[in-house]
Design a protein around this motif. Sequence first.
Motif, short mmCIF file in Angstrom:
data_model
loop_
_atom_site.label_atom_id
_atom_site.label_comp_id
_atom_site.label_asym_id
_atom_site.label_seq_id
_atom_site.Cartn_x
_atom_site.Cartn_y
_atom_site.Cartn_z
N ALA A 153 75.32 41.42 34.37
CA ALA A 153 75.80 42.92 34.85
C ALA A 153 75.44 44.18 36.06
O ALA A 153 74.16 43.42 36.32
CB ALA A 153 75.27 43.54 33.54
N HIS A 154 75.40 44.43 36.41
CA HIS A 154 75.24 45.21 37.90
C HIS A 154 74.32 46.48 36.82
O HIS A 154 74.56 46.92 36.33
CB HIS A 154 76.24 45.98 39.14
CG HIS A 154 77.13 44.45 39.71
ND1 HIS A 154 76.35 44.16 40.95
CD2 HIS A 154 77.67 44.04 39.92
CE1 HIS A 154 76.92 43.36 41.25
NE2 HIS A 154 77.38 42.82 40.26
N ASN A 155 72.92 46.75 37.64
CA ASN A 155 72.42 47.80 37.48
C ASN A 155 71.90 48.56 39.51
O ASN A 155 70.74 47.77 39.51
CB ASN A 155 70.75 47.03 36.66
CG ASN A 155 70.20 48.53 36.22
OD1 ASN A 155 70.58 49.90 36.40
ND2 ASN A 155 68.37 48.33 35.88
N GLY A 156 72.90 49.94 38.69
CA GLY A 156 72.13 50.67 40.10
C GLY A 156 72.73 49.93 41.15
O GLY A 156 72.16 50.38 42.65
N GLY A 157 74.12 48.98 41.32
CA GLY A 157 74.19 48.43 42.18
C GLY A 157 73.53 47.26 42.77
O GLY A 157 74.37 46.56 43.83
N ILE A 197 71.62 43.62 41.43
CA ILE A 197 71.84 42.25 40.72
C ILE A 197 70.26 42.92 40.36
O ILE A 197 69.35 42.41 41.25
CB ILE A 197 71.98 41.10 41.20
CG1 ILE A 197 74.06 41.54 41.39
CG2 ILE A 197 72.35 39.93 39.71
CD1 ILE A 197 74.40 40.20 41.87
N ARG A 198 70.53 42.96 39.08
CA ARG A 198 68.59 42.41 38.37
C ARG A 198 67.73 41.16 38.26
O ARG A 198 68.38 39.92 39.13
CB ARG A 198 68.44 42.66 37.14
CG ARG A 198 68.45 43.53 35.72
CD ARG A 198 68.76 43.69 34.94
NE ARG A 198 66.92 43.83 34.52
CZ ARG A 198 66.29 43.96 33.64
NH1 ARG A 198 66.72 45.41 34.42
NH2 ARG A 198 65.22 43.31 33.88
N ASP A 199 66.70 40.80 38.81
CA ASP A 199 65.67 40.04 39.19
C ASP A 199 65.92 38.98 38.27
O ASP A 199 65.73 39.46 37.11
CB ASP A 199 64.70 40.67 39.69
CG ASP A 199 63.30 39.40 40.06
OD1 ASP A 199 62.29 39.86 40.81
OD2 ASP A 199 63.80 38.47 39.64
N ALA A 200 66.78 38.04 38.70
CA ALA A 200 66.90 37.20 37.77
C ALA A 200 65.57 36.11 36.94
O ALA A 200 65.05 36.28 35.49
CB ALA A 200 67.85 35.81 38.20
N ALA A 201 64.69 35.75 38.02
CA ALA A 201 63.84 35.04 37.48
C ALA A 201 62.53 36.42 36.61
O ALA A 201 62.51 36.06 35.25
CB ALA A 201 62.48 35.14 38.01
N ARG A 202 62.31 37.73 36.50
CA ARG A 202 61.80 38.55 36.45
C ARG A 202 62.46 39.26 34.86
O ARG A 202 61.88 39.12 33.95
CB ARG A 202 61.30 39.65 36.97
CG ARG A 202 61.06 41.00 36.64
CD ARG A 202 61.49 41.61 36.59
NE ARG A 202 62.17 42.73 37.56
CZ ARG A 202 62.02 43.72 38.54
NH1 ARG A 202 60.90 44.44 39.41
NH2 ARG A 202 62.63 44.48 38.38
N THR A 203 63.87 39.08 34.66
CA THR A 203 64.84 39.24 33.41
C THR A 203 63.84 38.29 32.35
O THR A 203 64.09 38.39 31.09
CB THR A 203 66.13 39.24 33.92
OG1 THR A 203 66.72 40.72 35.11
CG2 THR A 203 67.01 39.44 31.99
N ARG A 204 64.81 36.79 32.92
CA ARG A 204 64.44 36.01 32.41
C ARG A 204 62.78 35.35 31.73
O ARG A 204 63.19 35.96 29.95
CB ARG A 204 64.47 34.42 32.78
CG ARG A 204 65.75 33.99 33.32
CD ARG A 204 66.02 33.32 33.65
NE ARG A 204 65.79 31.71 33.45
CZ ARG A 204 66.20 30.98 32.15
NH1 ARG A 204 67.09 31.13 32.05
NH2 ARG A 204 65.41 29.60 31.65
#
Length: 221
Positions: free
Chosen positions: A8-12, A14-21
Amino acid sequence: MTSVEEPAHNGGKIRDAARTRAEILDVATKEFARAGYDGARVDEIAARTRTTKRMIYYYFGGKEQLFTTVLERAYGVIREAEQELDVEHLDPVAAIRRLAEVTFDHHEQHPDFIRLVSIENIHGAVHIAASERLGKIGSPALDVIRRILATGQESGLFTADVDAVDLHAMISSFCFFRVSNRATFGALFGRDLVAADRRAHYRAMLGDMVIAYLTADRAAH
């Protein structure tokens, strides 16, 4: 419309994948350790992170894969500590004590690891058996133990018939029991195995037991 195949997009952005994981794994570790595999809920993990259940499925595939990844990371932490262990400059007795202390310290500092391993044992180690990464990770500590034993045996300090895997089990069992059975042991015997004022005692006791085992005269038994 966002699908599970696309983050999903957040504020236009893409979230940092490594940080999200990493964030998901931090929360999932706590949740699995608290509630067990069966009791943990992906909905709860999502609610405690800045993400969604759909995002968790995107990154990990499902609850089973998430738990496996949590285990892989937890084992990776202790394997990293073992790999960084520098005992080459120590004599065999001091070296084996140092290795035992590293395991002692790690298990005390990572109670969630103890709970996760206990949970995986309840489930017959099915996640570990199915994980290619965990199947290959082995234990760098075994290589270190073998080298220390070889040096100790050559010098005549250690008994020749000591097995590295047995010794690893001996060290791990004491360190594991001290954390995993803290509550029941305290309730039965009125002693807190993880009490700060007895920490040095148990740390030294572990080393004493290991050295006594390594230097005992097996021929007399």
